[in-house]
Design a protein around this motif. Structure first.
Motif, PDB file in Angstrom:
ATOM      1  N   ARG A   1       0.638  -0.760  -0.067  1.00 18.70           N
ATOM      2  CA  ARG A   1      -0.251   0.205  -0.285  1.00 18.70           C
ATOM      3  C   ARG A   1       1.015   1.462   0.329  1.00 18.70           C
ATOM      4  O   ARG A   1       0.224   2.231  -0.244  1.00 18.70           O
ATOM      5  CB  ARG A   1      -1.153  -0.192   0.954  1.00 18.70           C
ATOM      6  CG  ARG A   1      -2.223   0.229   0.841  1.00 18.70           C
ATOM      7  CD  ARG A   1      -3.454  -0.020   2.538  1.00 18.70           C
ATOM      8  NE  ARG A   1      -3.543   1.638   2.454  1.00 18.70           N
ATOM      9  CZ  ARG A   1      -3.761   2.089   3.197  1.00 18.70           C
ATOM     10  NH1 ARG A   1      -4.429   0.925   4.310  1.00 18.70           N
ATOM     11  NH2 ARG A   1      -4.040   3.380   3.584  1.00 18.70           N
ATOM     12  N   LEU A   2       2.033   0.814   0.407  1.00 21.45           N
ATOM     13  CA  LEU A   2       3.034   2.077   0.770  1.00 21.45           C
ATOM     14  C   LEU A   2       3.254   3.021  -0.696  1.00 21.45           C
ATOM     15  O   LEU A   2       3.456   3.756  -0.824  1.00 21.45           O
ATOM     16  CB  LEU A   2       4.167   1.934   1.426  1.00 21.45           C
ATOM     17  CG  LEU A   2       5.069   3.027   2.732  1.00 21.45           C
ATOM     18  CD1 LEU A   2       4.063   3.442   3.645  1.00 21.45           C
ATOM     19  CD2 LEU A   2       6.328   2.214   2.905  1.00 21.45           C
ATOM     20  N   PHE A   3       3.093   1.879  -1.462  1.00 23.87           N
ATOM     21  CA  PHE A   3       4.163   2.401  -2.877  1.00 23.87           C
ATOM     22  C   PHE A   3       3.014   2.460  -4.048  1.00 23.87           C
ATOM     23  O   PHE A   3       3.467   2.656  -5.348  1.00 23.87           O
ATOM     24  CB  PHE A   3       5.569   1.261  -3.466  1.00 23.87           C
ATOM     25  CG  PHE A   3       6.572   1.460  -2.848  1.00 23.87           C
ATOM     26  CD1 PHE A   3       6.980   2.608  -2.390  1.00 23.87           C
ATOM     27  CD2 PHE A   3       6.632   0.324  -1.384  1.00 23.87           C
ATOM     28  CE1 PHE A   3       8.347   2.926  -1.937  1.00 23.87           C
ATOM     29  CE2 PHE A   3       7.778   1.083  -0.384  1.00 23.87           C
ATOM     30  CZ  PHE A   3       8.667   1.801  -0.827  1.00 23.87           C
ATOM     31  N   SER A   4       1.652   1.956  -3.294  1.00 26.45           N
ATOM     32  CA  SER A   4       0.462   1.380  -4.620  1.00 26.45           C
ATOM     33  C   SER A   4       0.369   3.342  -5.188  1.00 26.45           C
ATOM     34  O   SER A   4       0.350   3.686  -4.563  1.00 26.45           O
ATOM     35  CB  SER A   4      -0.093   0.763  -3.944  1.00 26.45           C
ATOM     36  OG  SER A   4      -1.110   1.583  -2.944  1.00 26.45           O
TER      37      SER A   4
END
Lengths: 271, 93
Positions: B5-8
């Motif tokens: 989720r951090l990089f999405s």
């Protein structure tokens, strides 16, 4: 003239005791004569947060029951000369606190201090009622979270109906203090916004305290955060709130997120 | 929070507006009920008194329930009458 200020919330764990210690110390640093009174009978903690736990001899209930005189029960802070603590009792008998007795103690405290800060227990039972009963001012500590806002609303209703001031047709001067504010989560729309909280509670804001490790560190060593690390973000926010309480006009600072690498990555889409 | 989720690139839906809406609805109701927490008990007693003027009632057989919804609230009154009512009452009631 002395002012009685209750620090209350309804919900537990939102930061009442931290706030009482931090603002009590900040008021004392501003030259006021301050006493902080722990109303959490059976679960006292203000002594621990202020680092006075080993100096407790007598407590609020002892004074109410006439076993000890008020000056015997008051503990003077080791760092700030004009800050004192009246601890709660560890006895389980909450009924030992009577309205008449608390009224007598508060009236006596009014004579020797500029500010009497009452640290309310959580809930809406007897202890919480007595903590707010004689208040002139109230700080409602609220986290940006639905259950906390709901409980604050309930407490505001009680401040407007169950206090001595309310019964005389006067008003307790109420202020909302938002604690554990997380700017990152706010930016991502995960946390109910400050504007929404204020609109719902229809009560003026006195400060925003950011979620911070410094609060935990201060309680670990038994010092109000405003004394332990005055330069930290929560301490500065508490000092600002205290100055507003004293009538100064200070621009409200919404805490900013620290921009680390991860936050930069995340912030790009939050912006 | 998961690493994914951090990089999405897709942001998680903001839930704060839902919190505000739910609170506004809830508190509007709670504020209305404040100061009259005994409302249901009082309704029950008064309904019981009115019906008792005409029929002998078992107080246990009067149930008053309130359901609160976002737009409409309903009051449900369940009165169990004994058998053998007089015909005149059955007609008017």
């Amino acid at each position: 003239m002395a002012k009685v200020l209750v620090v209350t919330s309804g919900k537990g764990g939102v930061g009442k005791t931290t706030t009482t210690a931090a603002m009590g110390a900040a008021l004392a640093q501003a030259g006021q004569k301050v006493v902080v009174v722990d109303f959490d009978v059976g679960l006292r903690n203000l002594d621990l947060v202020m680092g006075a736990e080993r100096r407790v001899v007598f407590d609020l209930i002892n004074v109410v029951q006439g076993i000890a005189k008020l000056p015997q029960a008051l503990i003077r802070d080791k760092r700030l000369d004009n800050l004192s603590l009246l601890p709660a009792s560890q006895t389980k008998d909450k009924d030992a606190l009577t309205e008449e007795g608390v009224g007598r103690v508060i009236a006596e405290l009014r004579k020797s201090f500029d500010w009497v800060l009452c640290d309310s227990p959580a809930g809406i039972e007897r202890g919480a009622m007595l903590a707010m009963r004689f208040a002139d001012e109230a700080i409602i500590v609220t986290n940006p979270e639905v259950s906390s806002v709901r409980d604050s609303d309930r407490i505001i209703g009680m401040l407007d109906s169950k206090t001595v001031k309310a019964e005389k047709g006067e008003r307790v001067n109420k202020h909302v203090l938002i604690t554990r504010y997380d700017p990152g989560r706010a930016a991502r729309g995960e946390m109910i916004s400050i504007d929404d909280i204020l609109e719902i509670l229809a009560t003026p804001l006195i400060g925003i305290i950011p979620e911070s490790q410094d609060v935990l560190r201060a309680s670990n060593v038994g010092a109000p955060v405003t004394v332990n690390n005055p330069a930290s973000a929560p301490a500065r926010a508490y000092h600002d709130a205290t100055r507003r309480l004293l009538g100064e006009v200070i621009a409200m600072m919404v805490p900013n997120e620290r921009r680390g690498l991860m936050n930069l990555l995340r912030g790009r889409r939050a912006a | 929070m998961s690493i994914l989720r951090l990089f999405s690139s897709r942001p998680a839906a903001a839930t704060a507006p839902i919190a505000r809406e739910r609170l506004q609805i809830l508190l509007a109701h709670e504020r209305g009920m404040r100061g009259q927490p005994e409302l249901l008990l009082q309704l029950r007693d008064e309904i019981l008194a009115v019906v008792s003027r005409h029929v002998a009632l078992d107080a246990e057989k009067v149930v008053v329930r309130m359901e609160r919804g976002p737009n409409v609230s309903t009051l449900e009154v369940d009165v169990e009458l004994p058998n053998g009512l007089e015909p005149s009452l059955a007609q008017t009631g």
